[in-house]
Design a protein around this motif. Sequence first.
Motif, mmCIF file in Angstrom:
data_model
loop_
_atom_site.group_PDB
_atom_site.id
_atom_site.type_symbol
_atom_site.label_atom_id
_atom_site.label_comp_id
_atom_site.label_asym_id
_atom_site.label_seq_id
_atom_site.Cartn_x
_atom_site.Cartn_y
_atom_site.Cartn_z
ATOM 1 N N THR A 7 1.744 98.058 0.324
ATOM 2 C CA THR A 7 1.866 97.468 1.659
ATOM 3 C C THR A 7 2.947 98.197 2.465
ATOM 4 N N VAL A 8 2.799 98.131 3.781
ATOM 5 C CA VAL A 8 3.795 98.671 4.705
ATOM 6 C C VAL A 8 4.260 97.558 5.630
ATOM 7 N N ARG A 9 5.396 97.789 6.309
ATOM 8 C CA ARG A 9 5.962 96.769 7.189
ATOM 9 C C ARG A 9 5.857 97.127 8.667
ATOM 10 N N LEU A 10 5.242 98.282 8.959
ATOM 11 C CA LEU A 10 4.889 98.645 10.330
ATOM 12 C C LEU A 10 3.402 98.965 10.360
ATOM 13 N N ALA A 11 2.682 98.367 11.284
ATOM 14 C CA ALA A 11 1.223 98.512 11.306
ATOM 15 C C ALA A 11 0.787 99.971 11.398
ATOM 16 N N GLY A 12 1.525 100.794 12.143
ATOM 17 C CA GLY A 12 1.147 102.194 12.314
ATOM 18 C C GLY A 12 1.179 103.007 11.037
ATOM 19 N N ASP A 13 1.933 102.538 10.048
ATOM 20 C CA ASP A 13 2.040 103.289 8.795
ATOM 21 C C ASP A 13 0.796 103.155 7.912
ATOM 22 N N VAL A 14 -0.062 102.198 8.220
ATOM 23 C CA VAL A 14 -1.328 102.087 7.479
ATOM 24 C C VAL A 14 -2.131 103.375 7.642
ATOM 25 N N ALA A 68 4.242 91.609 7.713
ATOM 26 C CA ALA A 68 5.598 91.584 8.268
ATOM 27 C C ALA A 68 6.628 91.811 7.167
ATOM 28 N N ASP A 69 7.746 92.375 7.550
ATOM 29 C CA ASP A 69 8.816 92.765 6.632
ATOM 30 C C ASP A 69 9.159 91.644 5.649
ATOM 31 N N MET A 70 9.287 92.007 4.375
ATOM 32 C CA MET A 70 9.602 91.032 3.333
ATOM 33 C C MET A 70 10.929 90.318 3.590
ATOM 34 N N LEU A 71 11.853 90.963 4.324
ATOM 35 C CA LEU A 71 13.166 90.370 4.537
ATOM 36 C C LEU A 71 13.138 89.174 5.478
ATOM 37 N N PHE A 72 11.990 88.892 6.105
ATOM 38 C CA PHE A 72 11.882 87.655 6.868
ATOM 39 C C PHE A 72 12.045 86.436 5.968
ATOM 40 N N ARG A 73 11.864 86.618 4.656
ATOM 41 C CA ARG A 73 11.994 85.497 3.725
ATOM 42 C C ARG A 73 13.367 85.464 3.059
ATOM 43 N N THR A 74 14.338 86.132 3.652
ATOM 44 C CA THR A 74 15.688 86.206 3.088
ATOM 45 C C THR A 74 16.246 84.853 2.636
ATOM 46 N N ALA A 79 12.814 102.935 3.229
ATOM 47 C CA ALA A 79 12.234 103.825 4.235
ATOM 48 C C ALA A 79 11.671 105.076 3.576
ATOM 49 N N LEU A 80 10.679 104.864 2.719
ATOM 50 C CA LEU A 80 10.142 105.975 1.929
ATOM 51 C C LEU A 80 9.343 106.963 2.765
ATOM 52 N N LEU A 81 8.981 106.578 3.983
ATOM 53 C CA LEU A 81 8.258 107.493 4.864
ATOM 54 C C LEU A 81 9.192 108.163 5.875
ATOM 55 N N THR A 82 10.494 108.051 5.659
ATOM 56 C CA THR A 82 11.452 108.698 6.557
ATOM 57 C C THR A 82 11.171 110.196 6.643
ATOM 58 N N PRO A 83 10.949 110.730 7.845
ATOM 59 C CA PRO A 83 10.643 112.162 7.975
ATOM 60 C C PRO A 83 11.905 113.028 8.019
ATOM 61 N N PHE A 84 11.875 114.137 7.301
ATOM 62 C CA PHE A 84 12.948 115.124 7.350
ATOM 63 C C PHE A 84 12.343 116.497 7.613
ATOM 64 N N LYS A 85 12.836 117.198 8.620
ATOM 65 C CA LYS A 85 12.392 118.571 8.838
ATOM 66 C C LYS A 85 12.883 119.460 7.697
ATOM 67 N N SER A 89 6.128 96.601 1.004
ATOM 68 C CA SER A 89 6.956 96.503 2.207
ATOM 69 C C SER A 89 7.664 97.826 2.481
ATOM 70 N N MET A 90 6.903 98.922 2.337
ATOM 71 C CA MET A 90 7.448 100.254 2.549
ATOM 72 C C MET A 90 7.590 100.529 4.042
ATOM 73 N N GLY A 91 8.621 101.306 4.397
ATOM 74 C CA GLY A 91 8.913 101.541 5.799
ATOM 75 C C GLY A 91 8.769 102.986 6.232
ATOM 76 N N GLY A 92 8.333 103.175 7.468
ATOM 77 C CA GLY A 92 8.301 104.470 8.131
ATOM 78 C C GLY A 92 8.649 104.246 9.587
#
Length: 360
Positions: free
Chosen positions: A146-153, A168-174, A73-79, A115-118
Amino acid sequence: MKNKIGIWAPLRYANVGDDMQAIAFAKHIQKMGYEVKLFQLDDELARLYKLESAPTVDALCKDVNLVVIAGGALLTPFKWYKRILNKAAREYEADFKDLFLKSKKYPNVKFCAISMGGDGKVKKPETWYSHWRIDFFRSHPFVDGTVRLAGDVEQMKLAFGKNFVYHADMLFRTPDYFEPKMLPPTDKIRICLQFKKGRYLDKQLLADIYEYAEKHDDMEFHFITTHMPKIGLTYQYMPEKPSKNIFLDAYENPNQLLGVLASCDLTMTSMLHVGLMGLTMNTPFVSYRGPGKTKSFLKSIGGDWAILPEKISFEELRHQVLTKKKEELFGRYNLKAIHEMIEDSLSQYRFCTEVVEKLG
């Protein structure tokens, strides 16, 4: 002899989602004929999966041309005040400082996040991220990924000038990379529970679960955490001791936790990755006081029914979902949508292949 590839993720927290992403990419890259080393991979996991662990970013970067940033979750926001007052947030931003400084020290190394997340929302970076994170994401060594949520593009484009793509999230291929260690068979209904403490957990609901487990013998309740106990992160609820129908299944390694999820009839969780990992094991999940991204995901697969009311009672929960057959609940989702996501998840690995062959 092919070059060695570095893999970075915040693995010091021994979080199952980060561990699985890094190890899956490591296995994928190894199949391509490359050696790999992973930043601060837990020693037990390194031995179990026969992987090299690099203790520092310097050790990770010094003899490679490419560092794959394995999701997270490299795009996790912190105030700004959280970046000062919260220890985890401070450490997180310090990671980006370390990465940025090493990108200067090793100018030939490229960094690619896959497969970066936000949270899928566009945010003003100066409000939510440290200047180190901003500088790193905008730097030349940090290449398009690449990102795993379309809005993060759009977030990556507008905030950092990078052309990321959605899959789609890489973990679907677990199942392609991990073998679940199944629990012993039972005739009882097995429920997997992952709860956060505090306002995320209804004390009455918890008390009713304990009471039911004591008075009845048709259900087992398996409490899980997503961090190894030795890490000392205690924001997730875990019972003090097990009993006849109460089980403590804290995270030990991906195979172990996947085995718990696969052996259960239902997962009740506040975390998307826990639910997603369960889905890959054909175990349905319901969101209990989960964040918006979990609810959005469930809606995208026809899982509106799986978004539980915040004040749901145990009796309501038992009648609505706990006593339903596993196959019946799974069939309530839009299975076509899930299948399409599983197929699209392959594109994360294809992208990894292309980046490694081009930059590795």
